[in-house]
Scaffold this motif. Structure first.
Motif, PDB file in Angstrom:
ATOM      1  N   GLY A  10       2.611  75.189  70.857  1.00  0.00           N
ATOM      2  CA  GLY A  10       3.677  75.662  71.372  1.00  0.00           C
ATOM      3  C   GLY A  10       3.588  75.985  72.916  1.00  0.00           C
ATOM      4  N   ASP A  11       2.331  75.549  73.548  1.00  0.00           N
ATOM      5  CA  ASP A  11       1.976  75.644  74.982  1.00  0.00           C
ATOM      6  C   ASP A  11       1.631  77.155  74.942  1.00  0.00           C
ATOM      7  OD1 ASP A  11       1.449  74.541  77.151  1.00  0.00           O
ATOM      8  OD2 ASP A  11       3.031  74.938  78.174  1.00  0.00           O
ATOM      9  N   ARG A  12       1.194  77.770  73.999  1.00  0.00           N
ATOM     10  CA  ARG A  12       0.759  79.114  73.888  1.00  0.00           C
ATOM     11  C   ARG A  12      -0.746  79.331  74.467  1.00  0.00           C
ATOM     12  NH1 ARG A  12       2.571  79.349  68.692  1.00  0.00           N
ATOM     13  NH2 ARG A  12       0.656  79.629  68.048  1.00  0.00           N
ATOM     14  N   MET A  13      -1.226  80.347  74.989  1.00  0.00           N
ATOM     15  CA  MET A  13      -2.587  80.929  75.216  1.00  0.00           C
ATOM     16  C   MET A  13      -3.388  80.823  73.931  1.00  0.00           C
ATOM     17  SD  MET A  13      -3.021  80.472  78.597  1.00  0.00           S
ATOM     18  CE  MET A  13      -4.568  81.481  78.859  1.00  0.00           C
ATOM     19  N   GLU A  14      -4.681  80.229  73.685  1.00  0.00           N
ATOM     20  CA  GLU A  14      -5.081  80.226  72.466  1.00  0.00           C
ATOM     21  C   GLU A  14      -6.858  80.123  72.885  1.00  0.00           C
ATOM     22  OE1 GLU A  14      -4.028  80.506  69.422  1.00  0.00           O
ATOM     23  OE2 GLU A  14      -1.810  80.023  70.008  1.00  0.00           O
ATOM     24  N   GLU A  15      -7.520  80.317  72.022  1.00  0.00           N
ATOM     25  CA  GLU A  15      -8.955  80.323  72.045  1.00  0.00           C
ATOM     26  C   GLU A  15      -9.454  78.921  72.021  1.00  0.00           C
ATOM     27  OE1 GLU A  15     -11.139  83.091  73.197  1.00  0.00           O
ATOM     28  OE2 GLU A  15      -9.005  84.003  73.594  1.00  0.00           O
ATOM     29  N   PHE A  16     -10.429  78.403  72.920  1.00  0.00           N
ATOM     30  CA  PHE A  16     -11.156  77.405  72.580  1.00  0.00           C
ATOM     31  C   PHE A  16     -12.464  77.562  72.780  1.00  0.00           C
ATOM     32  CE2 PHE A  16      -6.725  75.767  73.883  1.00  0.00           C
ATOM     33  CZ  PHE A  16      -6.505  74.512  73.487  1.00  0.00           C
ATOM     34  N   SER A  17     -13.208  76.523  72.106  1.00  0.00           N
ATOM     35  CA  SER A  17     -14.612  76.526  72.164  1.00  0.00           C
ATOM     36  C   SER A  17     -15.008  75.007  72.343  1.00  0.00           C
ATOM     37  CB  SER A  17     -15.257  76.832  70.685  1.00  0.00           C
ATOM     38  OG  SER A  17     -14.834  76.203  69.628  1.00  0.00           O
ATOM     39  N   PRO A  18     -16.368  75.034  72.724  1.00  0.00           N
ATOM     40  CA  PRO A  18     -16.797  73.554  73.076  1.00  0.00           C
ATOM     41  C   PRO A  18     -16.896  72.680  71.919  1.00  0.00           C
ATOM     42  CG  PRO A  18     -18.348  75.318  74.103  1.00  0.00           C
ATOM     43  CD  PRO A  18     -17.340  75.931  73.048  1.00  0.00           C
ATOM     44  N   VAL A  19     -16.705  71.736  71.987  1.00  0.00           N
ATOM     45  CA  VAL A  19     -16.779  70.496  70.926  1.00  0.00           C
ATOM     46  C   VAL A  19     -18.032  70.335  70.409  1.00  0.00           C
ATOM     47  CG1 VAL A  19     -14.588  69.439  71.315  1.00  0.00           C
ATOM     48  CG2 VAL A  19     -16.821  68.516  72.244  1.00  0.00           C
ATOM     49  N   THR A  20     -18.248  70.243  69.233  1.00  0.00           N
ATOM     50  CA  THR A  20     -19.667  69.780  68.384  1.00  0.00           C
ATOM     51  C   THR A  20     -19.782  68.225  68.677  1.00  0.00           C
ATOM     52  OG1 THR A  20     -18.740  69.338  66.444  1.00  0.00           O
ATOM     53  CG2 THR A  20     -19.311  71.716  66.838  1.00  0.00           C
ATOM     54  N   GLU A  21     -21.331  67.825  68.446  1.00  0.00           N
ATOM     55  CA  GLU A  21     -21.676  66.315  68.308  1.00  0.00           C
ATOM     56  C   GLU A  21     -20.726  65.836  67.382  1.00  0.00           C
ATOM     57  OE1 GLU A  21     -23.481  64.861  70.424  1.00  0.00           O
ATOM     58  OE2 GLU A  21     -23.961  66.367  71.702  1.00  0.00           O
ATOM     59  N   GLU A  22     -20.369  66.136  66.423  1.00  0.00           N
ATOM     60  CA  GLU A  22     -19.428  65.447  65.329  1.00  0.00           C
ATOM     61  C   GLU A  22     -18.230  65.500  65.889  1.00  0.00           C
ATOM     62  OE1 GLU A  22     -18.049  65.827  60.781  1.00  0.00           O
ATOM     63  OE2 GLU A  22     -19.278  67.153  61.523  1.00  0.00           O
ATOM     64  N   GLU A  23     -17.872  66.350  66.621  1.00  0.00           N
ATOM     65  CA  GLU A  23     -16.273  66.036  66.968  1.00  0.00           C
ATOM     66  C   GLU A  23     -16.045  65.254  67.995  1.00  0.00           C
ATOM     67  OE1 GLU A  23     -14.776  70.725  65.822  1.00  0.00           O
ATOM     68  OE2 GLU A  23     -15.827  70.547  67.535  1.00  0.00           O
ATOM     69  N   TRP A  24     -17.010  65.495  69.187  1.00  0.00           N
ATOM     70  CA  TRP A  24     -17.086  64.574  70.104  1.00  0.00           C
ATOM     71  C   TRP A  24     -17.227  63.176  69.646  1.00  0.00           C
ATOM     72  CZ3 TRP A  24     -16.064  63.869  74.798  1.00  0.00           C
ATOM     73  CH2 TRP A  24     -16.290  62.971  75.415  1.00  0.00           C
ATOM     74  N   GLY A  25     -17.820  62.888  68.698  1.00  0.00           N
ATOM     75  CA  GLY A  25     -17.833  61.441  68.320  1.00  0.00           C
ATOM     76  C   GLY A  25     -16.578  60.910  67.758  1.00  0.00           C
ATOM     77  N   GLN A  26     -15.831  61.790  67.157  1.00  0.00           N
ATOM     78  CA  GLN A  26     -14.418  61.400  66.696  1.00  0.00           C
ATOM     79  C   GLN A  26     -13.431  61.439  67.755  1.00  0.00           C
ATOM     80  OE1 GLN A  26     -13.987  65.054  64.036  1.00  0.00           O
ATOM     81  NE2 GLN A  26     -14.885  63.736  62.415  1.00  0.00           N
ATOM     82  N   VAL A  27     -13.691  61.900  68.879  1.00  0.00           N
ATOM     83  CA  VAL A  27     -12.352  61.849  70.016  1.00  0.00           C
ATOM     84  C   VAL A  27     -12.745  61.417  71.289  1.00  0.00           C
ATOM     85  CG1 VAL A  27     -11.478  64.085  68.911  1.00  0.00           C
ATOM     86  CG2 VAL A  27     -13.079  64.163  70.715  1.00  0.00           C
ATOM     87  N   LYS A  28     -14.020  61.007  71.429  1.00  0.00           N
ATOM     88  CA  LYS A  28     -14.340  60.322  72.835  1.00  0.00           C
ATOM     89  C   LYS A  28     -13.582  59.262  73.162  1.00  0.00           C
ATOM     90  CE  LYS A  28     -18.651  57.862  71.291  1.00  0.00           C
ATOM     91  NZ  LYS A  28     -19.882  57.987  71.570  1.00  0.00           N
TER      92      LYS A  28
END
Length: 69
Positions: A10-28
């Motif tokens: 909903g375009d709210r402010m949320e906490e974000f963290s760096p992507v992991t290697e596994e996540e990067w492989g899924q979204v690159k």
């Protein structure tokens, strides 16, 4: 962690963290080639699957849904 606006939450402010290697492989494939892994963050709000560029919330995508057994 860093606070950013999340389009999926909903375009709210949320906490974000760096992507992991596994996540990067899924979204690159959803991220432009000039954006490095270090500049991509993941929303940590519950079941949100949003990943986005650190400085541009309009550049990003979603992690795939987890496989159910």
């Amino acid at each position: 962690m860093v606070s950013k606006r999340c389009p999926n939450c909903g375009d709210r402010m949320e906490e974000f963290s760096p992507v992991t290697e596994e996540e990067w492989g899924q979204v690159k494939g959803q991220i432009p080639k000039h954006v490095r892994k270090a500049a991509v963050l993941r929303c940590t709000n519950g079941k949100c699957r949003r990943v986005q560029q650190r400085g541009n919330r309009h550049v990003g995508g979603n992690l795939p849904e987890p496989e159910s057994d």
